[in-house]
Design a protein around this motif. Structure first.
Motif, PDB file in Angstrom:
ATOM      1  N   ALA A   1      -8.451   6.986  11.524  1.00  0.00           N
ATOM      2  CA  ALA A   1      -8.785   5.585  11.242  1.00  0.00           C
ATOM      3  C   ALA A   1      -7.974   4.648  12.129  1.00  0.00           C
ATOM      4  O   ALA A   1      -8.485   3.633  12.617  1.00  0.00           O
ATOM      5  N   ALA A   2      -6.706   4.995  12.351  1.00  0.00           N
ATOM      6  CA  ALA A   2      -5.850   4.157  13.200  1.00  0.00           C
ATOM      7  C   ALA A   2      -6.365   4.140  14.640  1.00  0.00           C
ATOM      8  O   ALA A   2      -6.413   3.081  15.288  1.00  0.00           O
ATOM      9  N   LYS A   3      -6.764   5.307  15.147  1.00  0.00           N
ATOM     10  CA  LYS A   3      -7.299   5.384  16.510  1.00  0.00           C
ATOM     11  C   LYS A   3      -8.598   4.597  16.626  1.00  0.00           C
ATOM     12  O   LYS A   3      -8.850   3.911  17.623  1.00  0.00           O
ATOM     13  N   HIS A   4      -9.424   4.694  15.590  1.00  0.00           N
ATOM     14  CA  HIS A   4     -10.709   3.989  15.597  1.00  0.00           C
ATOM     15  C   HIS A   4     -10.500   2.480  15.678  1.00  0.00           C
ATOM     16  O   HIS A   4     -11.280   1.767  16.320  1.00  0.00           O
ATOM     17  N   LYS A   5      -9.431   1.995  15.046  1.00  0.00           N
ATOM     18  CA  LYS A   5      -9.124   0.568  15.064  1.00  0.00           C
ATOM     19  C   LYS A   5      -8.277   0.179  16.284  1.00  0.00           C
ATOM     20  O   LYS A   5      -7.952  -0.991  16.471  1.00  0.00           O
ATOM     21  N   GLY A   6      -7.888   1.164  17.087  1.00  0.00           N
ATOM     22  CA  GLY A   6      -7.097   0.892  18.274  1.00  0.00           C
ATOM     23  C   GLY A   6      -5.666   0.500  17.969  1.00  0.00           C
ATOM     24  O   GLY A   6      -5.044  -0.252  18.723  1.00  0.00           O
ATOM     25  N   ILE A   7      -5.131   1.030  16.865  1.00  0.00           N
ATOM     26  CA  ILE A   7      -3.769   0.681  16.449  1.00  0.00           C
ATOM     27  C   ILE A   7      -2.801   1.703  17.029  1.00  0.00           C
ATOM     28  O   ILE A   7      -2.874   2.894  16.716  1.00  0.00           O
ATOM     29  N   ASP A   8      -1.901   1.249  17.861  1.00  0.00           N
ATOM     30  CA  ASP A   8      -0.903   2.115  18.491  1.00  0.00           C
ATOM     31  C   ASP A   8       0.476   1.732  17.934  1.00  0.00           C
ATOM     32  O   ASP A   8       1.092   0.760  18.383  1.00  0.00           O
ATOM     33  N   HIS A   9       0.919   2.487  16.957  1.00  0.00           N
ATOM     34  CA  HIS A   9       2.197   2.198  16.287  1.00  0.00           C
ATOM     35  C   HIS A   9       2.717   3.522  15.731  1.00  0.00           C
ATOM     36  O   HIS A   9       1.936   4.354  15.258  1.00  0.00           O
ATOM     37  N   PRO A  10       4.034   3.764  15.785  1.00  0.00           N
ATOM     38  CA  PRO A  10       4.557   5.046  15.308  1.00  0.00           C
ATOM     39  C   PRO A  10       4.283   5.320  13.824  1.00  0.00           C
ATOM     40  O   PRO A  10       4.307   6.478  13.396  1.00  0.00           O
ATOM     41  N   VAL A  11       4.004   4.277  13.040  1.00  0.00           N
ATOM     42  CA  VAL A  11       3.707   4.480  11.616  1.00  0.00           C
ATOM     43  C   VAL A  11       2.215   4.704  11.388  1.00  0.00           C
ATOM     44  O   VAL A  11       1.827   5.361  10.422  1.00  0.00           O
ATOM     45  N   ALA A  12       1.372   4.208  12.285  1.00  0.00           N
ATOM     46  CA  ALA A  12      -0.076   4.231  12.083  1.00  0.00           C
ATOM     47  C   ALA A  12      -0.594   5.644  11.830  1.00  0.00           C
ATOM     48  O   ALA A  12      -0.398   6.548  12.643  1.00  0.00           O
ATOM     49  N   GLY A  13      -1.223   5.827  10.700  1.00  0.00           N
ATOM     50  CA  GLY A  13      -1.796   7.120  10.327  1.00  0.00           C
ATOM     51  C   GLY A  13      -0.793   8.157   9.882  1.00  0.00           C
ATOM     52  O   GLY A  13      -1.167   9.259   9.486  1.00  0.00           O
ATOM     53  N   LYS A  14       0.509   7.819   9.947  1.00  0.00           N
ATOM     54  CA  LYS A  14       1.552   8.805   9.659  1.00  0.00           C
ATOM     55  C   LYS A  14       2.522   8.345   8.577  1.00  0.00           C
ATOM     56  O   LYS A  14       3.607   8.910   8.425  1.00  0.00           O
ATOM     57  N   ALA A  15       2.152   7.349   7.821  1.00  0.00           N
ATOM     58  CA  ALA A  15       3.074   6.759   6.851  1.00  0.00           C
ATOM     59  C   ALA A  15       3.493   7.750   5.765  1.00  0.00           C
ATOM     60  O   ALA A  15       2.684   8.535   5.274  1.00  0.00           O
ATOM     61  N   ASP A  16       4.764   7.681   5.429  1.00  0.00           N
ATOM     62  CA  ASP A  16       5.299   8.423   4.280  1.00  0.00           C
ATOM     63  C   ASP A  16       5.414   7.498   3.069  1.00  0.00           C
ATOM     64  O   ASP A  16       5.042   7.863   1.958  1.00  0.00           O
ATOM     65  N   ILE A  17       5.966   6.307   3.286  1.00  0.00           N
ATOM     66  CA  ILE A  17       6.202   5.337   2.225  1.00  0.00           C
ATOM     67  C   ILE A  17       5.146   4.242   2.310  1.00  0.00           C
ATOM     68  O   ILE A  17       4.952   3.633   3.365  1.00  0.00           O
ATOM     69  N   LEU A  18       4.453   4.025   1.195  1.00  0.00           N
ATOM     70  CA  LEU A  18       3.402   3.015   1.128  1.00  0.00           C
ATOM     71  C   LEU A  18       3.884   1.896   0.216  1.00  0.00           C
ATOM     72  O   LEU A  18       4.024   2.081  -0.992  1.00  0.00           O
ATOM     73  N   VAL A  19       4.174   0.735   0.811  1.00  0.00           N
ATOM     74  CA  VAL A  19       4.697  -0.407   0.056  1.00  0.00           C
ATOM     75  C   VAL A  19       3.530  -1.323  -0.291  1.00  0.00           C
ATOM     76  O   VAL A  19       2.892  -1.898   0.600  1.00  0.00           O
ATOM     77  N   VAL A  20       3.253  -1.454  -1.572  1.00  0.00           N
ATOM     78  CA  VAL A  20       2.137  -2.292  -2.012  1.00  0.00           C
ATOM     79  C   VAL A  20       2.581  -3.751  -2.088  1.00  0.00           C
ATOM     80  O   VAL A  20       3.772  -4.033  -2.257  1.00  0.00           O
ATOM     81  N   PRO A  21       1.646  -4.689  -1.989  1.00  0.00           N
ATOM     82  CA  PRO A  21       2.043  -6.108  -1.974  1.00  0.00           C
ATOM     83  C   PRO A  21       2.499  -6.656  -3.313  1.00  0.00           C
ATOM     84  O   PRO A  21       3.312  -7.577  -3.359  1.00  0.00           O
ATOM     85  N   ASP A  22       1.982  -6.112  -4.415  1.00  0.00           N
ATOM     86  CA  ASP A  22       2.372  -6.610  -5.740  1.00  0.00           C
ATOM     87  C   ASP A  22       2.075  -5.551  -6.789  1.00  0.00           C
ATOM     88  O   ASP A  22       1.508  -4.493  -6.488  1.00  0.00           O
ATOM     89  N   ILE A  23       2.463  -5.831  -8.018  1.00  0.00           N
ATOM     90  CA  ILE A  23       2.348  -4.834  -9.083  1.00  0.00           C
ATOM     91  C   ILE A  23       0.892  -4.542  -9.436  1.00  0.00           C
ATOM     92  O   ILE A  23       0.565  -3.429  -9.865  1.00  0.00           O
ATOM     93  N   GLU A  24       0.004  -5.517  -9.265  1.00  0.00           N
ATOM     94  CA  GLU A  24      -1.411  -5.293  -9.580  1.00  0.00           C
ATOM     95  C   GLU A  24      -1.994  -4.219  -8.654  1.00  0.00           C
ATOM     96  O   GLU A  24      -2.598  -3.250  -9.113  1.00  0.00           O
ATOM     97  N   ALA A  25      -1.798  -4.420  -7.347  1.00  0.00           N
ATOM     98  CA  ALA A  25      -2.288  -3.439  -6.381  1.00  0.00           C
ATOM     99  C   ALA A  25      -1.622  -2.090  -6.598  1.00  0.00           C
ATOM    100  O   ALA A  25      -2.278  -1.037  -6.566  1.00  0.00           O
ATOM    101  N   GLY A  26      -0.317  -2.115  -6.850  1.00  0.00           N
ATOM    102  CA  GLY A  26       0.428  -0.866  -7.019  1.00  0.00           C
ATOM    103  C   GLY A  26      -0.006  -0.088  -8.240  1.00  0.00           C
ATOM    104  O   GLY A  26      -0.180   1.140  -8.182  1.00  0.00           O
ATOM    105  N   ASN A  27      -0.190  -0.784  -9.356  1.00  0.00           N
ATOM    106  CA  ASN A  27      -0.578  -0.109 -10.589  1.00  0.00           C
ATOM    107  C   ASN A  27      -1.956   0.528 -10.465  1.00  0.00           C
ATOM    108  O   ASN A  27      -2.173   1.670 -10.879  1.00  0.00           O
ATOM    109  N   ILE A  28      -2.886  -0.208  -9.859  1.00  0.00           N
ATOM    110  CA  ILE A  28      -4.238   0.323  -9.679  1.00  0.00           C
ATOM    111  C   ILE A  28      -4.223   1.518  -8.729  1.00  0.00           C
ATOM    112  O   ILE A  28      -4.845   2.558  -8.984  1.00  0.00           O
ATOM    113  N   PHE A  29      -3.495   1.382  -7.627  1.00  0.00           N
ATOM    114  CA  PHE A  29      -3.412   2.462  -6.642  1.00  0.00           C
ATOM    115  C   PHE A  29      -2.771   3.706  -7.257  1.00  0.00           C
ATOM    116  O   PHE A  29      -3.254   4.835  -7.085  1.00  0.00           O
TER     117      PHE A  29
END
Length: 300
Positions: free
Chosen positions: A222-250
């Motif tokens: 997905a990262a390559k498809h969007k042309g995102i070149d970043h050491p975290v792109a597609g390889k994340a270990d830690i996913l930080v959600v923006p708020d408790i609503e998003a986090g709880n649902i996820f």
């Protein structure tokens, strides 16, 4: 890495001592006994010992394997369980049959609590089928609408957990609805600012990137498809959600839709806090205790 590796590492680094606040709870006793049998903990049970004996008898649990402290009052029992950790007699606090708010009040007690001045945040660890790594999801339980500095501390707490699992330089993705900064979406602005703080050396022992949408944070394709070149792109270990609503649902989507195995822990105090839910399985509770053992080992 799989969730079984959490148990394996805890066996190598344990046992640690867990103090259980308000121990008269069937599910918690089962989890603690399973952890003791695995050799990863010793237990101190604080609470209504008469009720605890009745439950233990039904479950064929021998309480001779535990130190028992009889305190009927929920607040006093929680304070005692915390005091055992602050005095060095135990390494981890675990919530039993008591509201989370009562346990946290004890943790934050100025005289005998475990205050550090840092933000308390929850870190969930998930093993999702089809992926070769664990995912650390934060914060889905403690901080409702974190500001920039709170998000920084949420990252730091999660990094400590990842490093306790021997992930020396975890990749941190700041999740948003899209991967581009939009002034009308404040979380994307925060994400870019947190990445800049990392680049300035203000966030250490990890690689931070953002904003990322979920797909290009965890999928290299997905990262390559969007042309995102970043050491975290597609390889994340830690996913930080923006708020408790998003986090709880996820968090619950991973649990119920994906049937992901998990563990959870509250960090930011002087010692790890295991706050399991009644909805958590025995396996999840055991995994959470093991995660607490690893976090406590890293603290020492």
């Amino acid at each position: 890495m799989k969730i079984e590796d959490v148990i394996k590492l805890a066996k190598e680094r344990g046992p640690k001592t867990v103090s259980v606040a308000c121990c008269q709870d069937k599910e918690v006793l089962v989890a603690v006994e399973n952890a003791r049998k695995e050799g990863i903990i010793n237990g101190i049970l604080v609470g209504d010992i008469d009720k605890t004996r009745d439950i233990a008898s039904e479950l064929n649990i021998n309480l001779d394997n535990y130190e028992l402290i009889d305190i009927k009052d929920l607040s006093e029992a929680s304070l005692k369980a915390v005091e055992l950790v602050s005095s060095g007699k135990a390494d981890i606090v675990m919530k039993g049959l008591v509201d989370t708010s009562i346990v946290l009040k004890a943790v934050l007690n100025k005289e005998i609590g475990l205050r550090t001045g840092n933000v308390l945040s929850h870190v969930g660890v998930f093993c999702v089928e089809g992926y070769d790594r664990l995912f650390f999801v934060t914060d889905a339980a403690m901080n409702i609408d974190p500001d920039l500095n709170t998000k920084k501390q949420i990252i730091e707490n999660a990094v400590k957990v990842a490093r306790a699992l021997d992930i020396d330089e975890p990749k941190v993705a700041l999740l948003c609805a899209k991967e581009k900064v939009n002034p009308k979406m404040p979380d994307t602005v925060d994400a870019k600012e947190l990445e800049e703080m990392y680049k300035k050396g203000e966030i250490k022992n990890c690689i931070v990137g953002g904003p990322f949408a979920l797909d290009n944070a965890i999928s290299e394709e997905a990262a390559k498809h969007k042309g995102i070149d970043h050491p975290v792109a597609g390889k994340a270990d830690i996913l930080v959600v923006p708020d408790i609503e998003a986090g709880n649902i996820f968090y619950k989507a991973l649990t119920f839709f994906a049937n992901a195995q998990s563990a959870g822990l509250v960090l930011g105090a002087k010692a790890p806090i295991v706050l399991t839910s009644r909805a958590d399985s025995d396996v999840t509770k055991l995994n959470s205790i093991a995660l607490g053992v690893l976090a406590a080992s890293k603290n020492n």
